[in-house]
Structures are given as C-alpha cells and as structure tokens.
Design a protein around this motif. Structure first.
Motif, PDB file in Angstrom:
ATOM      1  N   ILE A  51       0.867  -0.972   0.024  1.00  0.00           N
ATOM      2  CA  ILE A  51      -0.087   0.135   0.156  1.00  0.00           C
ATOM      3  C   ILE A  51       0.734   1.172  -0.133  1.00  0.00           C
ATOM      4  O   ILE A  51       2.146   1.216   0.200  1.00  0.00           O
ATOM      5  CB  ILE A  51      -1.022   0.181   1.181  1.00  0.00           C
ATOM      6  CG1 ILE A  51      -0.052   0.230   2.467  1.00  0.00           C
ATOM      7  CG2 ILE A  51      -1.824  -1.095   1.240  1.00  0.00           C
ATOM      8  CD1 ILE A  51      -0.910   0.522   3.796  1.00  0.00           C
ATOM      9  N   GLU A  90      -6.145   1.644  -9.077  1.00  0.00           N
ATOM     10  CA  GLU A  90      -5.648   1.690  -7.314  1.00  0.00           C
ATOM     11  C   GLU A  90      -6.980   2.084  -6.820  1.00  0.00           C
ATOM     12  O   GLU A  90      -7.918   2.903  -7.223  1.00  0.00           O
ATOM     13  CB  GLU A  90      -4.695   2.948  -7.168  1.00  0.00           C
ATOM     14  CG  GLU A  90      -3.266   2.497  -7.633  1.00  0.00           C
ATOM     15  CD  GLU A  90      -3.158   2.985  -9.281  1.00  0.00           C
ATOM     16  OE1 GLU A  90      -2.129   2.727  -9.711  1.00  0.00           O
ATOM     17  OE2 GLU A  90      -4.078   3.614  -9.623  1.00  0.00           O
ATOM     18  N   TYR A 146      -3.337   4.183  -0.898  1.00  0.00           N
ATOM     19  CA  TYR A 146      -3.635   3.770  -2.245  1.00  0.00           C
ATOM     20  C   TYR A 146      -3.258   2.232  -1.995  1.00  0.00           C
ATOM     21  O   TYR A 146      -2.466   2.045  -1.505  1.00  0.00           O
ATOM     22  CB  TYR A 146      -2.411   4.517  -3.001  1.00  0.00           C
ATOM     23  CG  TYR A 146      -2.983   5.925  -3.696  1.00  0.00           C
ATOM     24  CD1 TYR A 146      -3.916   6.426  -4.224  1.00  0.00           C
ATOM     25  CD2 TYR A 146      -2.062   6.884  -2.968  1.00  0.00           C
ATOM     26  CE1 TYR A 146      -4.136   7.397  -4.433  1.00  0.00           C
ATOM     27  CE2 TYR A 146      -2.088   7.992  -3.135  1.00  0.00           C
ATOM     28  CZ  TYR A 146      -3.208   8.404  -3.897  1.00  0.00           C
ATOM     29  OH  TYR A 146      -3.306   9.732  -4.188  1.00  0.00           O
ATOM     30  N   SER A 147      -4.219   1.593  -2.745  1.00  0.00           N
ATOM     31  CA  SER A 147      -4.066  -0.015  -2.968  1.00  0.00           C
ATOM     32  C   SER A 147      -4.267  -0.512  -4.335  1.00  0.00           C
ATOM     33  O   SER A 147      -5.566  -0.276  -4.647  1.00  0.00           O
ATOM     34  CB  SER A 147      -4.885  -0.773  -1.693  1.00  0.00           C
ATOM     35  OG  SER A 147      -4.357  -2.125  -1.895  1.00  0.00           O
ATOM     36  N   PRO A 148      -3.564  -0.985  -5.101  1.00  0.00           N
ATOM     37  CA  PRO A 148      -1.830  -1.093  -4.778  1.00  0.00           C
ATOM     38  C   PRO A 148      -1.672   0.298  -4.782  1.00  0.00           C
ATOM     39  O   PRO A 148      -2.199   1.226  -4.897  1.00  0.00           O
ATOM     40  CB  PRO A 148      -1.554  -2.122  -5.789  1.00  0.00           C
ATOM     41  CG  PRO A 148      -2.525  -1.758  -7.073  1.00  0.00           C
ATOM     42  CD  PRO A 148      -3.568  -1.494  -6.364  1.00  0.00           C
TER      43      PRO A 148
END
Length: 121
Positions: A35, A56, A109-111
């Motif tokens: 992350i 994301e 943010y993910s990824p």
C-alpha cells in the motif's frame, strides 16, 4: 529502514492535478508494504482537479477542515472532519477545501500509486 519517522521531517511534494497541496509519503510505494499512505495538507480553496486512478483503490480520511467532494456521477457533497471516502479504481473524483483553515487528510492507495497514477477525467 527507519521504523519511526517524524511527519515534519518527511519531504513534501505536490501531486499532479492538485492545487495548493503539500503531501508527505508516510508509507512510500517502494517500501514493499503493498500500500501507499500519504499525509496531505490542502490550503483553503485548494483543489484536486477531477481525475481518476486506473487500477488503484483510494481511501481519503479527512482529519481537519471541510471540503466538497464530487465522485462518479453523484452530486457534490460536503465533508467534515472524520469523513472516510472510498474510491474504487477508474472512478472520477474532485475535492475542494471549503474551510478557512487548511484541510488535512490521510490518503491510502492500494496497490501503491504508479508513476502514471493520476488521469485527468
């Protein structure tokens, strides 16, 4: 790797498509955590122009201040401190600070956000 860092000692940067924003990476993308976590300070009247992120998820936690948010096709809505905004990938959004004082946010943010992560929408 430093386990403990002080916020005011982290380098600031202004993200693309943002006006009046100073961000600091709390968990940088290259750390390998899966992350990215950012602390942002947006000046009164500061904006994040309408944009999206291709792959994301983005989570915004409004810590201080007030703002207006437009997300997807929904009408603009006011946000106050404590609001948690969850934005799926490829969803256009716009953020504008409405308080007299700066707004402070945590953004996840993910990824992690890639180099081309901000797409004007």
């Amino acid at each position: 790797m430093e386990y403990v860092v002080e916020l005011d000692k982290l380098e600031t940067y202004a993200p693309p498509l943002h006006d009046g924003t100073a961000n600091r990476r709390l968990v940088p993308a290259d750390l390998g955590a899966g992350i990215e976590v950012v602390h942002g300070t947006l000046e009164s009247g500061g904006t994040a122009s309408r944009h999206k992120h291709a792959t994301e998820w983005q989570v915004i936690i409004l810590l201080e201040g007030t703002a207006n948010l437009e997300i997807g096709a929904e009408p603009s809505r006011p946000l106050t401190a404590g609001a948690v905004v969850r934005i799926p990938p490829d969803t256009p959004h716009y953020f504008e600070v409405t308080s007299e004082e700066p707004a402070k946010v945590i953004v996840i943010y993910s990824p992690p956000l890639g180099a081309g992560g901000f797409i004007a929408a």
